[in-house]
Design a protein around this motif. Structure first.
Motif, PDB file in Angstrom:
ATOM      1  N   ASP A 530       0.855  -1.186   0.000  1.00 21.02           N
ATOM      2  CA  ASP A 530       0.000   0.000   0.000  1.00 21.02           C
ATOM      3  C   ASP A 530       0.895   1.240   0.000  1.00 21.02           C
ATOM      4  OD1 ASP A 530      -1.663   2.126   0.584  1.00 21.02           O
ATOM      5  OD2 ASP A 530      -2.509   1.235   2.408  1.00 21.02           O
ATOM      6  N   PRO A 531       0.826   2.083  -1.027  1.00 25.68           N
ATOM      7  CA  PRO A 531       1.723   3.243  -1.082  1.00 25.68           C
ATOM      8  C   PRO A 531       1.514   4.246   0.045  1.00 25.68           C
ATOM      9  CG  PRO A 531       0.077   3.351  -2.827  1.00 25.68           C
ATOM     10  CD  PRO A 531      -0.036   1.993  -2.220  1.00 25.68           C
ATOM     11  N   THR A 532       0.377   4.167   0.777  1.00 26.42           N
ATOM     12  CA  THR A 532       0.130   5.090   1.886  1.00 26.42           C
ATOM     13  C   THR A 532       0.626   4.540   3.224  1.00 26.42           C
ATOM     14  OG1 THR A 532      -2.081   4.228   2.448  1.00 26.42           O
ATOM     15  CG2 THR A 532      -1.944   5.869   0.679  1.00 26.42           C
ATOM     16  N   TYR A 533       1.143   3.304   3.226  1.00 32.19           N
ATOM     17  CA  TYR A 533       1.520   2.649   4.485  1.00 32.19           C
ATOM     18  C   TYR A 533       2.802   3.249   5.051  1.00 32.19           C
ATOM     19  CZ  TYR A 533       2.475  -1.207   7.744  1.00 32.19           C
ATOM     20  OH  TYR A 533       2.734  -1.972   8.855  1.00 32.19           O
ATOM     21  N   GLU A 534       2.814   3.519   6.360  1.00 32.68           N
ATOM     22  CA  GLU A 534       3.952   4.155   7.010  1.00 32.68           C
ATOM     23  C   GLU A 534       4.906   3.159   7.669  1.00 32.68           C
ATOM     24  OE1 GLU A 534       2.229   7.029   9.596  1.00 32.68           O
ATOM     25  OE2 GLU A 534       1.605   8.342   7.961  1.00 32.68           O
ATOM     26  N   GLY A 535       4.745   1.875   7.379  1.00 34.94           N
ATOM     27  CA  GLY A 535       5.765   0.906   7.742  1.00 34.94           C
ATOM     28  C   GLY A 535       5.563   0.191   9.065  1.00 34.94           C
ATOM     29  N   ASN A 536       6.529  -0.693   9.358  1.00 34.57           N
ATOM     30  CA  ASN A 536       6.499  -1.516  10.567  1.00 34.57           C
ATOM     31  C   ASN A 536       7.941  -1.789  11.000  1.00 34.57           C
ATOM     32  OD1 ASN A 536       7.487  -3.674   8.904  1.00 34.57           O
ATOM     33  ND2 ASN A 536       5.390  -4.108   8.270  1.00 34.57           N
ATOM     34  N   ALA A 537       8.105  -2.687  11.932  1.00 37.97           N
ATOM     35  CA  ALA A 537       9.447  -2.950  12.466  1.00 37.97           C
ATOM     36  C   ALA A 537      10.397  -3.477  11.408  1.00 37.97           C
ATOM     37  CB  ALA A 537       9.345  -3.950  13.620  1.00 37.97           C
ATOM     38  N   SER A 544       6.245   2.675   2.576  1.00 34.07           N
ATOM     39  CA  SER A 544       6.444   1.406   1.863  1.00 34.07           C
ATOM     40  C   SER A 544       7.153   1.578   0.525  1.00 34.07           C
ATOM     41  CB  SER A 544       5.093   0.721   1.621  1.00 34.07           C
ATOM     42  OG  SER A 544       4.328   1.445   0.668  1.00 34.07           O
ATOM     43  N   GLY A 545       7.017   2.737  -0.112  1.00 33.27           N
ATOM     44  CA  GLY A 545       7.624   2.950  -1.425  1.00 33.27           C
ATOM     45  C   GLY A 545       6.965   2.181  -2.553  1.00 33.27           C
ATOM     46  N   ALA A 546       5.770   1.639  -2.303  1.00 29.44           N
ATOM     47  CA  ALA A 546       5.109   0.799  -3.300  1.00 29.44           C
ATOM     48  C   ALA A 546       4.346   1.636  -4.320  1.00 29.44           C
ATOM     49  CB  ALA A 546       4.149  -0.168  -2.616  1.00 29.44           C
ATOM     50  N   LEU A 547       4.209   1.093  -5.519  1.00 31.82           N
ATOM     51  CA  LEU A 547       3.376   1.707  -6.553  1.00 31.82           C
ATOM     52  C   LEU A 547       1.899   1.489  -6.240  1.00 31.82           C
ATOM     53  CD1 LEU A 547       5.326   0.495  -9.705  1.00 31.82           C
ATOM     54  CD2 LEU A 547       5.139   2.876  -8.946  1.00 31.82           C
TER      55      LEU A 547
END
Length: 573
Positions: A530-537, A544-547
């Motif tokens: 998800d390009p809006t995701y702010e990540g995890n551990a 995420s850097g995703a398209l």
């Protein structure tokens, strides 16, 4: 030293090194369709050779015409041939093509008019046909018949029961016509449609073919028809598959090890040992995203997931891989390569040694040590093949690059150094003849953002960030990365210690959906896509850097394919 949580494994389409190279080992020769390389006729002082390689579908094909000048330097050249059927050229590149009836004339472009002795030009074209698509019987360069030898035009004949040191050396690799057709349908895609990619066996149905597509036997038969000497298969259907991610979960539940053995591995082995495939070197990439997960994503790591704890406890990853190695390795022309993640996942000290030890333990405890031919890194991932502008040994002021935020105390900065480092460690258990593969399908990182030299030495972070060609936000990002490009083209023995650069991940196939999509393939929604995701551990809480607008893993993703071509490094012609 306590380190920040390490990154997540590579993910791939579910449905995507060693020996010093022998002197003069040839680059990987690609085969396509039913057309082999050209034949040669009586000699002439002004010589040439032509490697004519086709990727074919029902009514059309693309062809690469690799012309090598064996005579004196040419300042302007014309290549001619007659088609054997009703082939009609519709477009061409790297030269000017004209056709009159069956006769084709190819004239140099301005920029490749000069051909020194031993130099090559690589024109190509797209054409239609009906009926048969036989190869031209003869080529002429400036009126002289090409008589040079063309290298390995036939499947290699290996000594019975004896595997060669490097299966890629001297072998033409199979071009998957299903992938090639999708690539060719994309604007500009015909430039790479003749490249060999992995055939993914990612569920039981893939053995027979999914939704009318080609099954394993159909791919093998087509490889034989192409005159290929090597085919690449990804064996990917473990129980509880890919326990740290959702986008690539599989069909088998965590405890269904018996189904894996009897309904998946056994049928594959039965097909591979058919005598009519005995002259094919069959490379199997065995279960990516599995054993490294049992090191990095289990308790008490901050990156743990409950599913990985389950798989570590029941041992079904180890059991399944051991079974696959033994069952497939018993076939004399099969070459097993095990996945070792990538440098941005396993490159840290507390991951590297334990992963190598687990690989050796699984092979040793199951008696499969002799059935491991080598290992593969970066499968379906994005790590740079080589970082040209900094190394792990560089120091800025008095600060090592290992202390930079990007490297984060890792021991490796790219896939080549990682592959060779892991090979040295694994040789202690598997012997010095193990080979390594690097998946370069999406690690080119070209385009305007690609650095052209080292970063500024104002700080270690400026130096690394300014010079790194891997432009991901974080090494732990793995899903449909924005800005990625095609990497090094498939090639045998690119340097000592590496069996081949491969495109095991077919470019253009998604890593996972960017939003939840209901499906019957067992694939969940992973926020790392998800390009809006702010990540995890696993990516230290970075974006995420995703398209965006990505389909399910393994499904065709046109926007990504176009971006990969735009950002290719080396660039496409």
């Amino acid at each position: 030293m306590t380190q920040v949580p390490k990154s997540s494994p590579s993910k791939s389409p579910r449905g995507s090194w060693l020996r010093a190279a022998a002197a003069g080992a040839a680059s990987l020769l690609l085969a396509g369709g039913a057309v082999a390389l050209t034949s040669a006729q009586a000699g002439a002082a002004a010589g040439c050779k032509v490697d004519y390689t086709v990727n074919q579908w029902s009514t059309g094909f693309t062809a690469s015409v690799a012309l090598t000048n064996l005579g004196d330097t040419l300042n302007g050249w014309t290549l001619e041939w007659d088609f054997a059927g009703d082939q009609k050229v519709t477009s061409g590149w790297n030269a000017t093509f004209t056709q009159s009836g069956k006769h084709v004339t190819v004239k140099n472009a301005d920029w490749n008019a000069t051909l020194a002795t031993g130099a090559s030009a690589n024109p190509g074209f797209q054409a239609t046909f009906s009926g048969t698509n036989d190869k031209p019987a003869q080529f002429k360069l400036n009126g002289v018949v090409c008589t040079g030898t063309t290298g390995p035009t036939d499947p290699p004949t290996d000594p019975p029961g004896n595997r060669v040191d490097n299966p890629y050396a001297g072998a033409k690799a199979y071009v998957n016509p299903e992938w090639a057709a999708k690539a060719t349908a994309e604007p500009g895609g015909s430039r790479i449609a003749d490249q060999p990619t992995g055939v993914w066996l990612d569920r039981t149905a893939a053995i027979q073919g999914v939704n009318g597509g080609m099954g394993l036997r159909a791919h093998l038969d087509r490889a034989v028809a192409q005159g290929a000497g090597l085919i690449q298969l990804v064996v990917y259907n473990l129980p509880g598959r890919d326990c740290s991610a959702l986008a690539s979960n599989g069909e088998l539940k965590a405890d269904e090890i018996d189904k894996y053995k009897t309904q998946f591995i056994d049928p594959i082995a039965a097909i591979l040992k058919d005598a009519k495939y005995a002259n094919l070197r069959i490379v199997t990439v065995v279960e990516i995203d599995s054993l490294p997960n049992l090191i990095t994503n289990v308790s008490p790591r901050p990156t743990y997931t409950p599913n990985c704890d389950i798989m570590k406890a029941n041992g079904n990853y180890q059991k399944g891989i051991a079974y696959a190695l033994n069952k497939l390795g018993a076939i004399p022309n099969v070459y097993n390569y095990i996945d070792i993640g990538h440098h941005g996942w396993i490159g840290w000290d507390d991951n590297f040694g334990p992963t190598a030890d687990l690989l050796a333990q699984v092979a040793r405890d199951s008696g499969a040590m002799s059935n491991v031919h080598g290992f593969i890194t970066n499968t379906a991932n994005y790590g740079a093949t080589k970082e040209p502008y900094f190394t792990i040994n560089d120091v800025v002021g008095s600060t090592s690059v290992r202390e930079s935020d990007w490297v984060d105390w890792n021991r490796y900065v790219d896939e080549t150094s990682y592959a060779l480092g892991m090979r040295q460690r694994l040789a202690q258990s598997f012997g010095n003849n193990i080979g390594m593969l690097i998946d370069t399908s999406r690690n080119g990182w070209g385009g305007a953002a690609r650095p052209t030299g080292p970063g500024p030495r104002t700080s270690v972070d400026d130096y690394v960030n300014g010079g790194r060609t891997d432009r991901r936000i974080h090494l732990g990002n793995w899903c449909n990365q924005s800005g990625a490009g095609l990497g090094e083209r498939p090639k045998a023995a690119p340097e000592a210690g590496i069996d081949a650069y491969v495109w095991m991940k077919p470019p253009g196939e998604s890593d996972g959906a960017s939003k939840e999509i209901q499906n019957e393939e067992g694939k969940g929604f992973d926020r790392m896509c998800d390009p809006t995701y702010e990540g995890n551990a696993r990516n230290n809480y970075n974006m995420s850097g995703a398209l965006g607008d990505a389909p399910l893993s393994g499904h065709w993703f046109s926007a990504q394919f176009q971006e990969l071509m735009r950002n290719a490094n080396p660039p496409l012609n």
